[in-house]
Design a protein around this motif. Structure first.
Motif, PDB file in Angstrom:
ATOM      1  N   HIS A  63     -13.826 -23.354 -35.071  1.00 46.44           N
ATOM      2  CA  HIS A  63     -13.304 -23.510 -33.706  1.00 46.44           C
ATOM      3  C   HIS A  63     -12.651 -24.927 -33.754  1.00 46.44           C
ATOM      4  O   HIS A  63     -12.942 -25.708 -34.653  1.00 46.44           O
ATOM      5  CB  HIS A  63     -14.264 -23.305 -32.588  1.00 46.44           C
ATOM      6  CG  HIS A  63     -15.412 -24.725 -32.856  1.00 46.44           C
ATOM      7  ND1 HIS A  63     -16.669 -24.187 -33.822  1.00 46.44           N
ATOM      8  CD2 HIS A  63     -15.688 -25.560 -32.313  1.00 46.44           C
ATOM      9  CE1 HIS A  63     -17.326 -25.199 -33.553  1.00 46.44           C
ATOM     10  NE2 HIS A  63     -16.605 -26.315 -32.900  1.00 46.44           N
ATOM     11  N   HIS A  82     -13.552 -27.365 -36.733  1.00 45.73           N
ATOM     12  CA  HIS A  82     -15.043 -27.452 -37.328  1.00 45.73           C
ATOM     13  C   HIS A  82     -15.291 -25.872 -37.971  1.00 45.73           C
ATOM     14  O   HIS A  82     -14.808 -24.793 -37.131  1.00 45.73           O
ATOM     15  CB  HIS A  82     -16.118 -27.380 -35.880  1.00 45.73           C
ATOM     16  CG  HIS A  82     -15.988 -28.923 -35.681  1.00 45.73           C
ATOM     17  ND1 HIS A  82     -16.522 -29.335 -34.169  1.00 45.73           N
ATOM     18  CD2 HIS A  82     -15.611 -30.172 -36.232  1.00 45.73           C
ATOM     19  CE1 HIS A  82     -16.469 -30.595 -34.054  1.00 45.73           C
ATOM     20  NE2 HIS A  82     -15.915 -31.097 -35.166  1.00 45.73           N
ATOM     21  N   THR A 138     -22.366 -30.497 -31.520  1.00 45.66           N
ATOM     22  CA  THR A 138     -21.947 -31.479 -30.397  1.00 45.66           C
ATOM     23  C   THR A 138     -21.767 -30.822 -29.077  1.00 45.66           C
ATOM     24  O   THR A 138     -21.158 -31.495 -28.360  1.00 45.66           O
ATOM     25  CB  THR A 138     -20.169 -31.907 -31.134  1.00 45.66           C
ATOM     26  OG1 THR A 138     -19.729 -30.732 -31.015  1.00 45.66           O
ATOM     27  CG2 THR A 138     -20.176 -32.514 -32.590  1.00 45.66           C
TER      28      THR A 138
END
Ligand code: 7B1
Ligand code: ZN
Length: 260
Positions: A92, A117, A200
């Motif tokens: 993504h 990522h 994250t």
């Protein structure tokens, strides 16, 4: 319960209320300061190896806060900082409302327009992503910076050309042509920084060995516009932009470099 997001009322500064680990000691992203990184020859003695396979009919979806491709084929990585084999689960991106921002990791304080990522889980030790997601050695994520060039990125073009078909939340399509995610990697994957960090976004599990490549991949402004046209909800909802968490302190962690 208000769901987390990137707005004023539900953004990164509020996440600690529902996810206390947000205040933990191995959170991501971080600011990468190359001069503070320790060059570790162990990383080159055991080179990072990528064995990705073509994904027939790859599923591309809009979960509402990014765009994500789910991987079913056996695509694995090993070596470098990793013990065992890690299997690609999904990839993504995070991007900005303008080119001056968008990445999660920063380089000497500089943000890139976006960051890709590729999320892997430790398939040697765990039987699924779900089992691995909260283990300290459970996940490995490739972080790849995107920079603007006048040419579109051919590998991303198969995706950016169809983003209009997943414009709204919970839309998903299958990419017709078989797709090998290896096309998303920079040419030189031997130059990277690595450190122990976290997801994250919530649940922010401190389970990620981050591998951030020095070489960015190059995308066109039109491709960036395609990401910024994705919507958080149904028709008429706000665009997905600035879906990045700002950097957290490195603290006592060691940032290692695979190169001088
Ligand atoms: N921005 S990030 O740190 O790469 C990041 C952050 C949060 C994440 O949650 C998940 N969950 C799955 O992939 C998943 C895969 C299979 C089943 C359920 C979830 N991956 C993440 C990556
Ligand atoms: Zn991410």
């Amino acid at each position: 319960m208000a769901t987390w997001g990137y707005g004023n009322d539900n953004g990164p500064a509020t996440w600690v209320k529902s996810f206390p680990v947000a205040a933990g000691t191995r959170q991501s992203p971080i600011d990468i300061v190359p001069t503070a990184a320790k060059c570790d020859t162990k990383l080159t003695e055991n080179p990072l190896t990528v064995n990705y396979s073509p994904e027939p009919a790859m599923e591309l979806c809009n979960p509402g806060l990014s765009v994500k491709a789910n991987i079913k084929s056996k695509s694995v990585i090993k070596g470098g900082p990793l013990e065992g084999e890690y299997k690609l689960e999904q990839f993504h991106l995070h991007w900005g409302s303008a080119d001056k921002q968008g990445s999660e990791h920063t380089l000497n304080g500089k943000m890139f327009p976006a960051e890709l990522h590729l999320v892997h889980y430790n398939a040697t030790k765990y039987s699924s992503f779900g089992e691995a997601v909260d283990k300290p050695d459970g996940l490995a994520v490739f972080g790849i910076f995107l920079k603007i060039s006048d040419k579109p990125h051919q590998g991303l073009k198969s995706l950016t050309d169809v983003l209009s078909e997943v414009q709204y939340k919970d839309k998903s399509i299958n990419i017709k042509q078989e797709y090998n995610p290896v096309c998303l990697l920079p040419d030189n994957i031997n130059k990277y920084w690595t450190y122990l960090g976290s997801l994250t976004t919530p649940p922010l599990c401190e389970s990620v060995t981050w591998i951030v490549f020095e070489e960015p991949i190059e995308v066109s402004e039109d491709q960036m516009k395609a990401f910024r046209a994705l919507c958080c909800g149904e028709c008429g909802s706000a665009p997905i932009v600035d879906n990045y968490r700002p950097p957290l302190p490195l603290g006592n962690r060691q940032l290692r470099a695979s190169f001088q």
